[in-house]
Design an enzyme around this catalytic site. Structure first.
Site, mmCIF file in Angstrom:
data_model
loop_
_atom_site.group_PDB
_atom_site.id
_atom_site.type_symbol
_atom_site.label_atom_id
_atom_site.label_comp_id
_atom_site.label_asym_id
_atom_site.label_seq_id
_atom_site.Cartn_x
_atom_site.Cartn_y
_atom_site.Cartn_z
ATOM 1 N N LYS A 129 0.847 -1.281 0.097
ATOM 2 C CA LYS A 129 -0.072 0.051 0.114
ATOM 3 C C LYS A 129 1.001 1.006 -0.107
ATOM 4 O O LYS A 129 1.443 1.680 0.990
ATOM 5 C CB LYS A 129 -1.007 0.052 1.449
ATOM 6 C CG LYS A 129 -1.850 1.241 1.131
ATOM 7 C CD LYS A 129 -2.529 1.582 2.124
ATOM 8 C CE LYS A 129 -1.849 2.856 2.909
ATOM 9 N NZ LYS A 129 -1.807 4.095 2.005
ATOM 10 N N GLY A 163 7.232 5.393 7.889
ATOM 11 C CA GLY A 163 6.242 6.507 8.162
ATOM 12 C C GLY A 163 6.553 7.384 9.646
ATOM 13 O O GLY A 163 7.465 7.021 10.207
ATOM 14 N N GLU A 200 10.298 1.478 10.550
ATOM 15 C CA GLU A 200 11.072 2.457 10.097
ATOM 16 C C GLU A 200 10.307 3.976 10.230
ATOM 17 O O GLU A 200 9.464 4.386 9.333
ATOM 18 C CB GLU A 200 11.494 2.434 8.581
ATOM 19 C CG GLU A 200 12.970 2.802 8.549
ATOM 20 C CD GLU A 200 13.134 4.263 8.029
ATOM 21 O OE1 GLU A 200 12.883 5.188 8.874
ATOM 22 O OE2 GLU A 200 13.096 4.356 6.838
ATOM 23 N N CYS A 217 13.488 11.058 6.720
ATOM 24 C CA CYS A 217 13.913 10.932 8.247
ATOM 25 C C CYS A 217 15.264 10.853 8.387
ATOM 26 O O CYS A 217 15.500 10.874 9.562
ATOM 27 C CB CYS A 217 13.080 9.620 8.491
ATOM 28 S SG CYS A 217 13.444 8.342 7.676
ATOM 29 N N GLU A 252 10.554 17.212 14.220
ATOM 30 C CA GLU A 252 11.211 16.790 12.762
ATOM 31 C C GLU A 252 10.502 17.800 11.909
ATOM 32 O O GLU A 252 9.350 18.063 11.783
ATOM 33 C CB GLU A 252 10.560 15.463 12.486
ATOM 34 C CG GLU A 252 11.343 14.879 11.053
ATOM 35 C CD GLU A 252 10.990 13.288 10.787
ATOM 36 O OE1 GLU A 252 9.987 12.822 11.377
ATOM 37 O OE2 GLU A 252 11.693 12.781 10.233
HETATM 38 C C1 SIN Z 1 13.427 7.872 4.678
HETATM 39 O O1 SIN Z 1 13.730 9.032 4.582
HETATM 40 O O2 SIN Z 1 12.782 7.315 5.028
HETATM 41 C C2 SIN Z 1 14.913 7.269 4.023
HETATM 42 C C3 SIN Z 1 15.683 7.865 3.113
HETATM 43 C C4 SIN Z 1 16.600 7.095 2.821
HETATM 44 O O3 SIN Z 1 16.836 5.772 2.483
HETATM 45 O O4 SIN Z 1 17.971 7.431 2.401
#
Ligand code: SIN
Length: 485
Positions: free
Chosen positions: A182, A236, A258, A292, A389
């Site tokens: 998804k 997310g 993650e 992230c 963030e």
């Molecule tokens: C992410 O922002 O979730 C991962 C980015 C990356 O794999 O560099």
């Protein structure tokens, strides 16, 4: 290269279930927006809960045959998909830029990064091994084997529409699992394009099923409650991750999470300042800061903070903001108006508390959700921009005096995904690396992401690893057999 219109018109827009492209129940659709104009690009199917359960039924039906498929053949499908993605990088990049906003150069580099996960896991498919050992007391043998975990639900975000997919789909396929994917509703077209490539590469019907929906809870809830589902992998926000984890506890699903980050970027007085500024530009502006692993806050030794701030401001001030499809654009729009408003709010909070704008500091007037690359100097400890963030091209610079102060500031966060450290003093660098409460560290580097490395966090940034040798383990179960000789 294909035109914008052609690439959108030829894109897949239907659900992929059991090898068939089909409309959602009742013909429901959802719009896909171009964040650089705010205009609708096209519509894609919007799945109902029955559609989602059909997708899981297809994954379940295909599971036995796929688990028995030879590992080499599984790897060759991934290898072929890697080649097709690489050959079609320009068209895939254009589609991604249209639905996500980042510059064409960045999209192209994401396509190649994404394809590398398929190459890496094509090579891992044939290296799934067990163990044969003597029982310590001599009373028999201990045999362990690795088996596919079973049908997976893979939920991917909008910020890296392909790479966050391939690093889940690649190991799931290599390990012999079937799946329902998804993608985020903002960026479904890239995932459908990827599904079409995997089909063309020879992936059997039902191994990969893709559903898009205007309501994540409508499709995810019934899947998570269904006994046929065995694993959930999510990339997310931490908030959504917590909700999913609570839902998944009912059926004790295997989980990989993650989640959010708040990466500190430490620059010591002994750092190579040119390298630190180069690294800062990458760590801050990659993906318009919407990652992230983006450097969220810069902690710089007080003796070099003014110089670092000025040099970073000079570099970010030269970047061109514009529509991602325009030649020369460095910084595209943010994903939507809500994200732009969050960035506006965080910068206002910092300046209200006394931070100084060294460059940027304003949102574009629109259309599109643009925000200027921004450097904030003298950011005081309580500013929200240091603890929340940002997900935008804003670099707040705060200062420290001692190594222990720097480490304490870096670890003063609920998140623990990545940290960046710049120092030429080897002993100090390794001491700091050991003390950081994160899953990853960039040591004199502003980019850690690599398909051959284990990506993942600690604390509120989640658990599980994607990529590297660890990535495939997330999709395998260990079976132990006690052997009586
Ligand atoms: C992410 O922002 O979730 C991962 C980015 C990356 O794999 O560099």
């Amino acid at each position: 290269m294909t035109s914008e219109n052609d690439v959108v018109q030829s894109a897949r827009r239907q659900l992929l279930i059991g090898g068939t492209w089909r409309d959602a129940a009742g013909g429901a659709t959802l719009p896909v927006e171009d964040p650089s104009t705010g205009r609708t690009l096209t519509d894609v199917a919007s799945a109902s809960s029955d559609d989602a359960l059909d997708a899981l039924a297809a994954a379940d039906a295909a599971a036995g045959a796929w688990a028995a498929h030879p590992p080499r053949a599984r790897g060759e499908i991934l290898r072929r998909a890697f080649e097709l993605m690489t050959e079609r990088a320009d068209d895939l990049a254009l589609l991604m830029t249209l639905e996500m906003g980042k510059s064409l150069a960045e999209s192209r580099s994401e396509v190649l990064y994404a394809a590398e996960f398929f190459r890496w896991f094509s090579e891992e498919a044939v290296r799934i091994a067990g163990r044969w050992s003597n029982e310590p007391g001599g009373s028999g043998r201990l045999l362990t084997m690795k088996q596919p975990v079973g049908p997976c639900l893979l939920i991917t975000p909008w910020n890296f529409p392909l790479a966050m997919g391939t690093r889940k789909i690649g190991p799931a396929i290599a390990a012999g699992n079937t799946m329902v994917v998804k993608p985020a509703q903002q960026t479904p077209l890239s995932m459908y394009a990827l599904a079409a490539i995997l089909t063309e590469a020879g992936l059997p019907d039902g191994v990969l099923n893709v559903i898009t929906s205007s309501s994540a809870s409508r499709v995810v809830g019934p899947l998570v409650d269904d006994p046929r589902l065995r694993k959930l992998s999510f990339t997310g926000s931490t908030e959504v991750g917590r909700t999913l984890m609570a839902q998944a506890s009912g059926r004790l699903l295997r989980l990989s999470m993650e989640l959010g980050g708040n990466a500190p970027f430490l620059v010591f007085e002994d750092a190579d300042l040119d390298a630190a500024v180069d690294g800062a530009v990458i760590a801050k502006t990659r993906n318009v800061g919407q990652s992230c692993v983006a450097a969220n806050r810069f902690h710089v030794h007080a003796s070099i903070a003014a110089q670092f701030t000025e040099r970073l401001a000079a570099r970010l001030g030269k970047l061109t903001v514009g529509r991602g499809t325009e030649p020369g654009t460095d910084i595209g729009p943010l994903i939507d108006g809500q994200q732009r408003d969050t960035v506006i709010e965080l910068v206002a909070d910092a300046t209200d508390r006394g931070a100084r704008v060294a460059v940027g500091g304003s949102a574009g007037t629109g259309p599109g959700y643009f925000y200027e690359p921004t450097v904030l100097g003298d950011v005081p400890p309580g500013a929200r921009v240091l603890s929340e963030e940002i997900f935008g091209p804003v670099a707040p610079v705060a200062t420290f005096e001692t190594e222990s102060e720097a480490l304490a500031a870096a670890n003063q966060s609920d998140f623990g995904l990545v940290a960046y450290v710049y120092s030429t003093n080897l002993k100090r660098a390794l001491r700091v690396v050991e003390g950081l409460q994160t899953g990853m560290v960039g040591l004199n580097r502003g980019l850690v992401s690599n398909p051959a490395a284990p990506f993942g966090g600690v604390k509120q940034s989640g658990f599980g690893r994607e990529g590297g040798f660890e990535g495939i383990e997330e999709y395998l179960s260990t079976k132990y057999v006690a052997v009586d000789l």
